[in-house]
Enzyme design. Structure first.
Site, PDB file in Angstrom:
ATOM      1  N   CYS A  71      41.775 -34.532 -17.110  1.00 25.87           N
ATOM      2  CA  CYS A  71      42.194 -35.123 -15.841  1.00 25.87           C
ATOM      3  C   CYS A  71      43.201 -34.208 -15.137  1.00 25.87           C
ATOM      4  CB  CYS A  71      42.802 -36.494 -16.103  1.00 25.87           C
ATOM      5  SG  CYS A  71      43.395 -37.303 -14.604  1.00 25.87           S
ATOM      6  N   CYS A 131      46.006 -35.980 -13.275  1.00 26.69           N
ATOM      7  CA  CYS A 131      47.034 -36.556 -14.162  1.00 26.69           C
ATOM      8  C   CYS A 131      47.955 -35.459 -14.703  1.00 26.69           C
ATOM      9  CB  CYS A 131      46.408 -37.229 -15.387  1.00 26.69           C
ATOM     10  SG  CYS A 131      45.044 -38.325 -15.066  1.00 26.69           S
ATOM     11  N   ASP A 132      47.385 -34.359 -15.156  1.00 27.54           N
ATOM     12  CA  ASP A 132      48.150 -33.383 -15.943  1.00 27.54           C
ATOM     13  C   ASP A 132      48.389 -32.044 -15.246  1.00 27.54           C
ATOM     14  OD1 ASP A 132      48.181 -35.230 -18.028  1.00 27.54           O
ATOM     15  OD2 ASP A 132      46.289 -34.507 -18.850  1.00 27.54           O
TER      16      ASP A 132
END
Ligand code: NAP
Length: 303
Positions: free
Chosen positions: A131, A134-135
């Site tokens: 992701c 997300c990261d």
């Protein structure tokens, strides 16, 4: 007979549990892991859930689980093997028993496809991610690679290129599957280097990702890319195998449902990543949990 049986204890299931109890309905969540939180637990830093900047996935998932427990939601640890629609009663079959319910909310989510190469599992959360949104922020001014050639891979590469010093986009063919518009942006972004006809062989590193071994499928040339992060974007699949033949699904196995979460079977609802939708995020999953309960409540009131 239960009012609502929820299958899955990720953000959609936990949110549905909280809303179900607040509506005064007899609500139980069945989850096979025994740990509430779902996929969120494996996300290093969430940072896009409103009001909780910088919270880790583990903390957010745990808080949601604790919230559901505090609300009085009952949990049952079991693997659901199938659902039978008996009209006004639904039979939820687990490995140990059959639970009867007026309504069922399916919230079993979707899982990212894995490559199955050495280093992928060992370095998960230590530079291997599924992701980028997300990261990606952890890789500012660093070198990363995105694997895949679909829309998600193209979008991930564009997103990462805004913060990373360099992004390799590694695709197994010489033509992208994703939209031309996105491919054009990728091709004109200076710090994205596209490696066509290339597949990853292994991810290397001890405590963190240090490199990626790849080879060209046409020339057989091998090389090691020195980098800090590997983003795998080779598609996802919903956890709906156990529902085949019960509900209408799209060609990829996602349960057909709109924002009301109503499925093709009255009294069965689908919430979160498991349903057809535009954006699969924690915030949209939590929102679905609330919508699914509202729909279930109105279904029960009309029984
Ligand atoms: P996808 O379209 O299925 O693409 C997966 C990509 O991964 C393909 O390029 C595939 O290569 C590659 N791949 C699969 N297995 C691989 C393996 N083992 N090794 C190396 N490469 C592998 O999946 P997605 O990108 O996650 O998109 C999912 C769906 O969401 C699609 O329908 C997409 O259109 C949609 N979506 C739309 C948008 C948008 O419209 N903005 C944004 C995101 C997603 P091949 O091409 O060779 O098969």
């Amino acid at each position: 007979m239960r009012d609502i049986v929820i299958i899955g204890a990720g953000p959609a299931g936990l949110s549905a549990g909280i809303y179900g109890k607040r509506a005064g309905l007899d609500t139980v969540i069945i989850d096979e892991s025994g740990i509430g939180g779902g996929q969120v637990l494996t996300t290093y830093d969430v940072d896009n859930y409103p009001g909780l900047p910088g919270i880790s996935g583990m903390e957010l998932g745990t808080k949601m689980h604790e919230h559901a427990i505090a609300a009085g939601v009952e949990f049952m640890e079991a693997r659901v093997q199938g659902i039978e629609d008996g009209g006004n009663v639904k039979y939820v079959k687990t490995s140990s028993e059959t639970v009867e319910a007026k309504t069922v909310i399916i919230a079993t989510g979707a899982v990212h496809n894995h490559l199955g190469i050495p280093g992928e599992e060992e370095l998960g959360g230590m530079g291997v991610s599924y992701c980028a949104t997300c990261d990606g922020a952890f890789f500012r001014k660093r070198v990363t690679a995105v694997i895949g050639g679909g829309d998600v891979a193209l979008e991930d590469a564009i997103f990462l290129a805004r913060g990373c010093s360099k992004v390799y986009l590694i695709h197994r063919r010489d033509e992208f599957r994703g939209a031309k518009k996105l491919a054009d942006i990728v091709k004109s972004t200076e710090n994205i280097e596209i490696l066509y006809d290339t597949v990853p062989d292994s991810i290397v590193g001890s405590d963190a990702v240090e490199g990626l071994n790849v080879h060209n499928v046409k020339t057989n040339e091998t090389k090691t890319l020195t980098l800090d992060g590997v983003f795998i974007a080779v598609g996802t699949h919903p956890v709906t195998e156990y529902l085949k033949g019960v509900l209408d699904m799209d060609e990829r196995g996602y349960i057909k449902a709109d924002e009301s979460c109503a499925t093709s079977v009255p009294g069965i609802f689908a919430a979160g990543d498991v349903r057809t939708k535009q954006l699969r995020q924690i915030v949209t999953a939590a929102s679905d949990g609330a919508n699914a309960v509202t729909s279930a409540e109105s279904y029960i009131n009309n029984l």
